[in-house]
Write a protein that holds these residues in place. Structure first.
Motif, PDB file in Angstrom:
ATOM      1  N   UNK D  28       0.823  -1.203   0.000  1.00 51.07           N
ATOM      2  CA  UNK D  28       0.000   0.000   0.000  1.00 51.07           C
ATOM      3  C   UNK D  28       0.861   1.259   0.000  1.00 51.07           C
ATOM      4  N   UNK D  30       3.774   1.440  -1.401  1.00 50.31           N
ATOM      5  CA  UNK D  30       4.212   1.507  -2.799  1.00 50.31           C
ATOM      6  C   UNK D  30       3.158   2.187  -3.661  1.00 50.31           C
ATOM      7  N   UNK D  31       1.928   1.730  -3.547  1.00 47.78           N
ATOM      8  CA  UNK D  31       0.849   2.306  -4.358  1.00 47.78           C
ATOM      9  C   UNK D  31       0.638   3.780  -4.025  1.00 47.78           C
ATOM     10  N   UNK D  32       0.667   4.105  -2.735  1.00 47.87           N
ATOM     11  CA  UNK D  32       0.444   5.495  -2.331  1.00 47.87           C
ATOM     12  C   UNK D  32       1.539   6.396  -2.880  1.00 47.87           C
TER      13      UNK D  32
END
Ligand SMILES: Nc1ncnc2c1ncn2[C@@H]1O[C@H](COP(=O)(O)O)[C@@H](O)[C@H]1O
Ligand SMILES: Nc1ncnc2c1ncn2[C@@H]1O[C@H](COP(=O)(O)O)[C@@H](O)[C@H]1O
Ligand SMILES: Nc1ncnc2c1ncn2[C@@H]1O[C@H](COP(=O)(O)O)[C@@H](O)[C@H]1O
Ligand code: NA
Ligand code: NA
Ligand code: NA
Lengths: 313, 102, 102, 313, 102, 313
Positions: D28, D30-32
């Motif tokens: 998460x 990483x995605x953020x």
């Protein structure tokens, strides 16, 4: 005694936890913040280290580690004999208290910054160095004369563990890049530090409130130990600081380090290496009692002690 | 239908996250060809484990394999981890496609 | 007991996240009335898929349905995805309440 | 060659990954971070674009896209004939190398900023424009003469894919709001950029270390390709930049764009449209070799090339 | 094999996150000794629940227990929650080690 | 009417959602941002409150709460009689519209800041006070004459709910620490506010786009209600503000508070206390219509109204 606002976030977390609020800091936010804090502390230390002659650090570092290694060795027999803890439990608790808490250190540093009190930048190196010897000693205490000590696994668990990787990695990057090289990163790693520490402490408050149940199982002896041990270790830290000639700020921080109990690296390492130890005991004491005690009472006390000792020794 | 099924055993292990890597390694060593893991919370004999911080996270591991392999893994887990770790494990019968995978 | 059960089939699919939407759409098209999905990691023939970045994430999809529907979906997945994608699927028998839902 | 500290974070990630550290950047986070980086790059480009006459951009943009489209067309036969890759694999790898890497671009821009070297703000427009043609070409190469090309799905996958949505969305917002309108957001989208890029690179290092296994399957030819292709594409980029009259900084960035290989949009699109291609090959090469190569060696080389070409052409 | 198995029932409940705490409390009240929960998404009669914001998250709860306890919990859930909440529940037979835990 | 760029992020989210983009803001990022926004708003209000004599706030606060409590009482019969909603649905929708939306408030404050328009810092206190009375009233309306009202559970759900804990916690910390004590946290809680609000609005846009389906079920009456109610409530808010003598900025914000519909606290509380109400109706109206309406049209209208009323009353 001056007042450090980040502690209020910890208290808010404790109160929310006790009131059974549905406030939950997502586990991923906890992990993200701890990655940030560890890296930032490492970077800050590395930048300071770059200003320092490493060879001058050698002797103080050896003294700090050697005296620090006494802590688990002193705690163990107390816990086993007086506290009637099993060998594994006594060893595990000793390892937690011999190792250090990064967040307690950060709050201590914030406390000093608040007072405008300087401290030696290389304290972060001591933080790193103090993290693991106690864990080795704890495993050795638990397994003495039993064989199959798993020491290799612990070594890997600790040295490849995320807290050492991020602290040491940050230290090296800060040291290599220097203050100038890191300048464009300051907006994140330095400016946001205290605000993100506040959010992390909110979460720690929630976690600590959740450990209340563990404390009941811990018994009166351990509760007393969780207050007495940091005071003893803090005093030893302040004395050691005088011995190696640290400033008042440095002495307060070394006392804080000695007094702090690990709740990141130590639980992880003990769970792997000394599985027969009950984690509720060590974590309940370290996180449920000692951590809040240090935040609210310990740090100002160690600072007071450090100021007192300055003139004396 | 084109699909032809074979009976296999599904072994599910719920345990504390700190031993995930070891449980998976042990399972492979004892003959598992794969596994699936996901984050979990829960409660049992060892109290509530709410996943709020790293030491209180659980993991749910599923291993599809032959019955004998599942038995061997379960026996090994019982011997190695049951005494000291929060852990539950159970087996069920399932039908798989491509039985050679498991 | 007030509860009265019916036998249904539970189809579980573990596959790479990139095809989640398609697998769910296909299942609905073939007669599934619902599904449950959760993030997963794992390992198998296609190597370790640790979920550390988007392309290595798995998803675990569960579909409760009639046996014939489960067969149709499984056959379709086998034909469409098994050759090119990391995927495992298996069936088990379960008892449901409110059988009209599935 | 000057030294860009964010690369050290990437190296730390690689080392931690190879040492099998338990350090994991949560998916998460990483995605953020990637949402943040894509938006921020888009916003920055949009603000610059607002200062620009769009009609003047048209011809350079067409040239940049047309020459960029040669890259997958050149790579494909090389991969298929010399590299003996299957048609699908050759097409997929060609699409990865024809498309661009947003993070490589960001590191390139940081490198220039470090040198105090300006560049055309509308480079971000080229970044966006270069992202997808190669993906279309890759699908076409894979499916030629087979029917069922899935081109519609790829188009949707790419245009509604998060990287285009965030880049183009940021571009439009920046363009509409202008520098003044975005001022109150600068504390987040501009000031935090480099620090968060550093954390993202730490994660990319961990991911890249995990691709080492894939590289074994890739074989010597692909390893060589993963170094040779960016150098060739970088040179083509520097030449193209001279053609359309970019500054030295702009030329270095265009070379970096051509040289970079996509590992966000391309893997996602190829997985859907060319499933028979083995993702381990393309991702192993793009992320395991080309990405670190560009970070450490490529970018300084493209900059050097761009400076050389300036006087000449 | 050292392991000796007992038959138990595995009750799986998928429901909206907002009632997780109540479902778990009810299950314990009715005799469950533990549970495992994990985040889920899904779709069914109540539409798509994609977990994108707090009100649209699901949770997947598993409870290992004796058949009678599972029946009692299922009946209670049916009575209390089925009408007003997104919820699915099903039972399956599994073999457990350490049957005294469940 | 001046232009507030953060709204563009909301629109980007809506468009991405409608275009079925694969852009997803991870749920954990949503939660983390909402923790941040709630804490930051609380802290800001607390700092302002510290500058204020609390006793002077008492009467205005009572007036604001008492008039605010009329909103659900007026909405309920309209929804039940004119809208033919079931008692439970009417009560639940009334509760949503009687309560307030923290993010709408934040956008309103940003709108004023953009105009350089000051407002009373203690508006945050009104925000907190207005959050829950409507929820109690909603439960009472739904359960009147039925027994088993679950009021205790609702009270706990609301008071220990995360939005009250963080708002009130922040308020208290800000109040105790004061502007000086919080200074080191400003880099996070004040400087990042608007940028993170922008990212949060992007997510809200995606969520709102996903509620489109619910709107179909809602029917024409509810769609009209979702526009008319905020206009009516906003006018009532502006009048109330004149009554208690707020500045133009304060009046615009009070109108915005009255006009806003809760989509954090209310859905959670109604789901527990009035389960027979269909959440698709209330959330579809509040989030699918009223929230975007307020952002784009409502807030400027309430500001215009507040400016008009200033001279008059
Ligand atoms: N009866 C049960 N049903 C489902 N899961 C259980 C049960 N008991 C324990 N667990 C899971 O297994 C973990 C470890 O269990 P224990 O060792 O009993 O504490 C718990 O944290 C739960 O996630
Ligand atoms: N034997 C197994 N047991 C449980 N899960 C498996 C097994 N084999 C594969 N999987 C899961 O299915 C995914 C795809 O499998 P594969 O296609 O074999 O790589 C893996 O990443 C695992 O999550
Ligand atoms: N047929 C099904 N198979 C698997 N999961 C389902 C099924 N139907 C519903 N669910 C799950 O149960 C939740 C609530 O279902 P429902 O009450 O039908 O909306 C859904 O959001 C899904 O996660
Ligand atoms: Na210590
Ligand atoms: Na390229
Ligand atoms: Na309202």
């Amino acid at each position: 005694m001056p007042f450090e606002p980040v502690i209020l976030f910890f208290l808010l977390g404790v109160i929310a936890g006790l009131a059974r609020s549905d406030l939950k800091i997502p586990a991923v936010l906890y992990e993200s913040l701890s990655i940030f804090l560890l890296l930032a502390i490492g970077l800050k230390g590395g930048v300071e280290l770059a200003r320092q002659s490493l060879s001058e650090l050698l002797v103080p570092a050896l003294v700090v580690v050697a005296i620090g290694a006494l802590l688990p060795l002193i705690a163990f027999p107390v816990l086993q004999r007086l506290g009637k803890l099993s060998r594994a439990d006594a060893a595990s608790v000793a390892a937690h208290y011999g190792s250090v808490s990064v967040v307690t250190f950060a709050v201590g540093a914030a406390y000093l910054a608040n007072l405008g009190q300087d401290y030696e930048g290389y304290m972060v190196v001591f933080l790193v160095l103090l993290e693991f010897p106690a864990l080795m000693i704890g495993v050795w205490l638990a397994k003495r004369g039993q064989g199959g000590s798993n020491m290799g696994k612990v070594l890997h668990e600790v040295f490849a563990g995320k807290s050492i990787v991020l602290l040491v990695g940050g230290l090296l990057i800060g040291w290599m890049a220097g203050a100038d090289g890191l300048k464009p990163l300051d907006n994140v790693f330095f400016d946001l530090f205290k605000g993100l520490l506040a959010i992390f402490l909110l979460e720690m408050g929630l976690v600590a409130a959740g450990r209340i149940g563990d404390l009941k199982r811990a018994g009166a002896f351990l509760l007393g130990f969780a207050v007495a041990m940091p005071l003893f270790a803090g005093a030893l830290g302040a004395l050691t600081a005088s011995l190696i000639g640290l400033s008042v700020g440095g002495a307060a921080l070394l006392a804080t380090l000695y007094a702090s109990a690990s709740y990141i690296a130590a639980p992880a390492a003990m769970r792997i290496a000394v599985p027969e130890a009950n984690p509720a005991l060590s974590i309940g004491a370290a996180l449920g009692i000692t951590f809040p005690f240090n935040l609210v009472i310990g740090i100002p006390t160690y600072y007071w002690l450090a100021s007192r000792l300055e003139g004396v020794v | 239908m084109a699909a032809s099924y074979t009976r296999r055993t599904l072994l599910t292990v719920v345990c504390e996250s700190s031993i995930e890597a070891r449980v998976v390694a042990d399972a492979k060593h004892l003959g598992a060809h794969g596994y699936t893991a996901s984050e979990a919370r829960g409660g049992g004999q060892h109290g509530e484990r709410d996943g709020g911080w790293p030491m209180s996270g659980n993991v749910r591991i599923e291993i599809l394999c032959e019955a004998a392999v599942a038995d061997a893994i379960a026996a090994h887990l019982q011997k190695t981890y049951f005494a000291a770790y929060a852990m539950v494990c159970y087996l069920s019968d399932v039908s798989v496609l491509r039985s050679d995978k498991f």
